[in-house]
Enzyme design. Structure first.
Site, PDB file in Angstrom:
ATOM      1  N   LYS A  98      65.667  45.661  38.707  1.00  0.00           N
ATOM      2  CA  LYS A  98      65.737  44.815  39.910  1.00  0.00           C
ATOM      3  C   LYS A  98      65.554  43.340  39.548  1.00  0.00           C
ATOM      4  CE  LYS A  98      64.517  46.783  43.698  1.00  0.00           C
ATOM      5  NZ  LYS A  98      63.680  47.471  44.685  1.00  0.00           N
ATOM      6  N   LYS A 144      68.181  40.629  40.697  1.00  0.00           N
ATOM      7  CA  LYS A 144      67.820  39.592  41.678  1.00  0.00           C
ATOM      8  C   LYS A 144      67.733  38.201  41.036  1.00  0.00           C
ATOM      9  CE  LYS A 144      66.439  42.419  45.230  1.00  0.00           C
ATOM     10  NZ  LYS A 144      66.683  42.303  46.662  1.00  0.00           N
ATOM     11  N   LYS A 204      72.500  51.792  76.245  1.00  0.00           N
ATOM     12  CA  LYS A 204      71.795  52.877  75.548  1.00  0.00           C
ATOM     13  C   LYS A 204      72.772  53.970  75.092  1.00  0.00           C
ATOM     14  CE  LYS A 204      68.072  56.122  76.294  1.00  0.00           C
ATOM     15  NZ  LYS A 204      67.475  56.985  77.296  1.00  0.00           N
ATOM     16  N   PHE A 233      58.961  40.922  45.642  1.00  0.00           N
ATOM     17  CA  PHE A 233      58.118  42.117  45.596  1.00  0.00           C
ATOM     18  C   PHE A 233      59.035  43.324  45.542  1.00  0.00           C
ATOM     19  CE2 PHE A 233      53.512  41.693  46.476  1.00  0.00           C
ATOM     20  CZ  PHE A 233      53.434  40.323  46.363  1.00  0.00           C
ATOM     21  N   ASP A 292      67.867  46.839  54.376  1.00  0.00           N
ATOM     22  CA  ASP A 292      69.048  46.573  53.544  1.00  0.00           C
ATOM     23  C   ASP A 292      70.341  46.694  54.350  1.00  0.00           C
ATOM     24  OD1 ASP A 292      67.660  46.027  51.244  1.00  0.00           O
ATOM     25  OD2 ASP A 292      67.563  48.125  50.606  1.00  0.00           O
ATOM     26  N   ASN A 298      60.987  50.082  59.070  1.00  0.00           N
ATOM     27  CA  ASN A 298      60.262  50.686  57.950  1.00  0.00           C
ATOM     28  C   ASN A 298      58.762  50.548  58.221  1.00  0.00           C
ATOM     29  OD1 ASN A 298      59.319  48.073  56.732  1.00  0.00           O
ATOM     30  ND2 ASN A 298      61.533  47.759  56.622  1.00  0.00           N
TER      31      ASN A 298
HETATM   32  N1  CTP Z   1      64.729  41.273  49.826  1.00  0.00           N
HETATM   33  C1  CTP Z   1      65.290  40.222  50.482  1.00  0.00           C
HETATM   34  N2  CTP Z   1      66.383  40.432  51.283  1.00  0.00           N
HETATM   35  C2  CTP Z   1      66.914  41.660  51.411  1.00  0.00           C
HETATM   36  C3  CTP Z   1      66.338  42.757  50.714  1.00  0.00           C
HETATM   37  C4  CTP Z   1      65.241  42.523  49.942  1.00  0.00           C
HETATM   38  O1  CTP Z   1      64.808  39.091  50.372  1.00  0.00           O
HETATM   39  N3  CTP Z   1      67.959  41.839  52.180  1.00  0.00           N
HETATM   40  C5  CTP Z   1      63.581  40.996  48.958  1.00  0.00           C
HETATM   41  C6  CTP Z   1      62.280  41.646  49.423  1.00  0.00           C
HETATM   42  O2  CTP Z   1      61.570  40.783  50.299  1.00  0.00           O
HETATM   43  C7  CTP Z   1      61.556  41.850  48.108  1.00  0.00           C
HETATM   44  C8  CTP Z   1      62.662  42.081  47.115  1.00  0.00           C
HETATM   45  O3  CTP Z   1      63.841  41.563  47.708  1.00  0.00           O
HETATM   46  O4  CTP Z   1      60.899  40.668  47.697  1.00  0.00           O
HETATM   47  C9  CTP Z   1      62.906  43.510  46.730  1.00  0.00           C
HETATM   48  O5  CTP Z   1      63.125  44.273  47.876  1.00  0.00           O
HETATM   49  P1  CTP Z   1      63.607  45.782  47.738  1.00  0.00           P
HETATM   50  O6  CTP Z   1      63.823  46.359  49.086  1.00  0.00           O
HETATM   51  O7  CTP Z   1      62.666  46.477  46.799  1.00  0.00           O
HETATM   52  O8  CTP Z   1      64.970  45.544  46.955  1.00  0.00           O
HETATM   53  P2  CTP Z   1      66.415  45.943  47.271  1.00  0.00           P
HETATM   54  O9  CTP Z   1      67.293  44.905  46.675  1.00  0.00           O
HETATM   55  O10 CTP Z   1      66.586  46.158  48.721  1.00  0.00           O
HETATM   56  O11 CTP Z   1      66.595  47.256  46.437  1.00  0.00           O
HETATM   57  P3  CTP Z   1      66.381  48.801  46.841  1.00  0.00           P
HETATM   58  O12 CTP Z   1      66.016  48.828  48.310  1.00  0.00           O
HETATM   59  O13 CTP Z   1      67.658  49.427  46.553  1.00  0.00           O
HETATM   60  O14 CTP Z   1      65.263  49.248  45.958  1.00  0.00           O
END
Ligand code: CTP
Length: 402
Positions: free
Chosen positions: A340, A344, A290, A326, A280, A210
């Site tokens: 969220k 979380k 490869k 975040f 994710d 990303n």
């Molecule tokens: N985060 C984490 N571990 C993961 C995914 C996310 O610790 N596997 C943490 C990120 O560091 C951030 C927070 O969760 O502090 C939110 O991340 P975000 O990507 O916005 O949340 P997701 O749960 O992945 O939700 P979505 O991508 O569906 O918005």
């Protein structure tokens, strides 16, 4: 407001080849809004011109005890009187020795003997001079007298040798000065910070990633260190050196970030600030070789599997520790953030909207809204990431010190 705006800095430049780098220090401090008064030893002026120093600082340059600029001839007392900080860069072995012995035989040493405010020394010299037991003895003495040091770095030296002795990077000297002037509101706390992206391997040459650059996490890491916290920084692949003073570990994948974060968390952290943009999903079956193009089939299907969620795991096992997440959203940020927050279960969620061109990946600014576990919500105006980090650390310190 910028931290350095209006701060009065007295910069003492000693006679060493690194004296020329003091020019960059003056420029950077002035760019940040500081007022810089330069005091150069006679030897320093052999290396760098008085006129350059005067032009860049826009102030007279002081160098002689016996041709004072002030009418009462007490320059060595008055020059530091209203100083917020005195910085010696470069500090030579000679000046360190004079300071440790309490000597006062010229303007700089007399000034330093008459000064008892915040003092930062950035030494630079040949490796053997730096490592000599006399210099190290003097450094120890000065540390116990309350002088703060930013140690020289290693690399190739002007004398043609390689080793420790180069003047620290200008940004590090400025950061060390800021740290010296900061309140230690996180003293005694150990924080876990995650930052940057993760790379999820498809095969040995490709990955899913990303756009995270790690800037927000870096700003928070620096702000936490300045506030006196111990910091364990677990970060993905980024193009920055970890902030000076952090215990850092570079990882690649979300799974590695997860294992390292759990290990660090269990080593006695009192809080976690998870800024990383963690992937994710990861390819379920990454290939050992490869992946080859199949000319007969224009489509390629990838099967992904979910990565462990670091934030949700830590929040579940927090046991009174403070867990901060975040959330970068693309539209509807507040509503999605609230959802969220519940999912979380963290103590504080910092949300921003990636569709706002001034917030999010790669920018130097951020507009954030804070959602607290107790239902409070707080929107901050558009601020530099540095200022968001500073304010956030203050908010987290209140939670940690409750
Ligand atoms: N985060 C984490 N571990 C993961 C995914 C996310 O610790 N596997 C943490 C990120 O560091 C951030 C927070 O969760 O502090 C939110 O991340 P975000 O990507 O916005 O949340 P997701 O749960 O992945 O939700 P979505 O991508 O569906 O918005």
């Amino acid at each position: 407001m910028n931290f350095w705006a209006g701060k009065k800095i007295v910069l003492i430049i000693c006679g060493g080849i690194a004296a020329y780098r003091a020019i960059d220090l003056i420029r950077s401090l002035r760019k940040e809004g500081a007022v810089v008064t330069v005091v150069a030893t006679k030897s320093a002026l052999e290396f760098v011109g008085k006129l350059s120093l005067q032009a860049l600082s826009s102030e007279p340059v002081h160098s002689d005890l016996f041709t004072p600029a002030m009418s009462d001839a007490m320059d060595h007392i008055h020059l530091t009187k209203n100083a917020d900080l005195v910085v010696i860069a470069p500090a030579t072995a000679n000046l360190l020795a004079k300071m440790a012995a309490g000597m006062a035989d010229d303007l700089t040493s007399s000034m330093l003997l008459a000064y008892n405010g915040p003092l930062l020394a950035a030494p630079a010299m040949n490796t053997r001079m730096w490592q000599h037991s006399a210099t190290q003895r003097n450094v120890q003495q000065l540390k116990s007298d309350g002088v703060e040091f930013i140690n020289p770095s290693s690399g190739s030296l002007a004398c043609g040798e390689d080793g420790e002795g180069r003047l620290a990077a200008i940004e590090e000297i400025i950061e060390a000065g800021r740290s010296l002037l900061s309140k230690k509101i996180l003293k005694g706390h150990r924080l876990l910070i995650t930052a940057g992206p993760t790379h999820e391997a498809l095969d040995p040459v490709r990955y899913i990633a990303n756009h995270s650059t790690g800037k927000m996490g870096w700003s928070i890491c620096r702000a936490a260190l300045r506030a006196g916290a111990e910091v364990v920084l677990i970060h993905g692949p980024v193009n920055m050196e970890p902030p000076h003073g952090a215990e850092s570990r570079r990882v690649t994948s979300a799974q590695e970030m997860f294992t390292n974060s759990i290990e660090a968390w269990q080593r006695g952290c009192s809080g976690a600030i998870l800024t990383a943009a963690v992937g994710d999903y990861r390819p379920l079956h990454p290939k050992a070789g490869k992946i080859k193009k199949d000319p007969a089939n224009p489509e390629l299907a990838l099967t992904l599997t979910a990565n462990p969620d670091i934030l949700a795991t830590l929040a579940k096992e927090s046991g009174g520790k403070v867990v901060v997440g975040f959330a970068a959203e693309t539209g509807n940020a507040l509503e999605l953030g609230r959802e969220k927050m519940v999912r979380k279960g963290c103590d504080l969620l910092v949300i921003n909207d990636l569709l706002d061109p001034k917030s999010g990946f790669g920018t130097d600014t951020n507009q954030v809204t804070l959602l607290y576990g107790d239902g409070r919500e707080e929107s901050w105006p558009l601020l530099s990431k540095d200022m968001v980090a500073e304010k956030l650390i203050q908010a987290i310190a209140i939670m940690l010190n409750k």
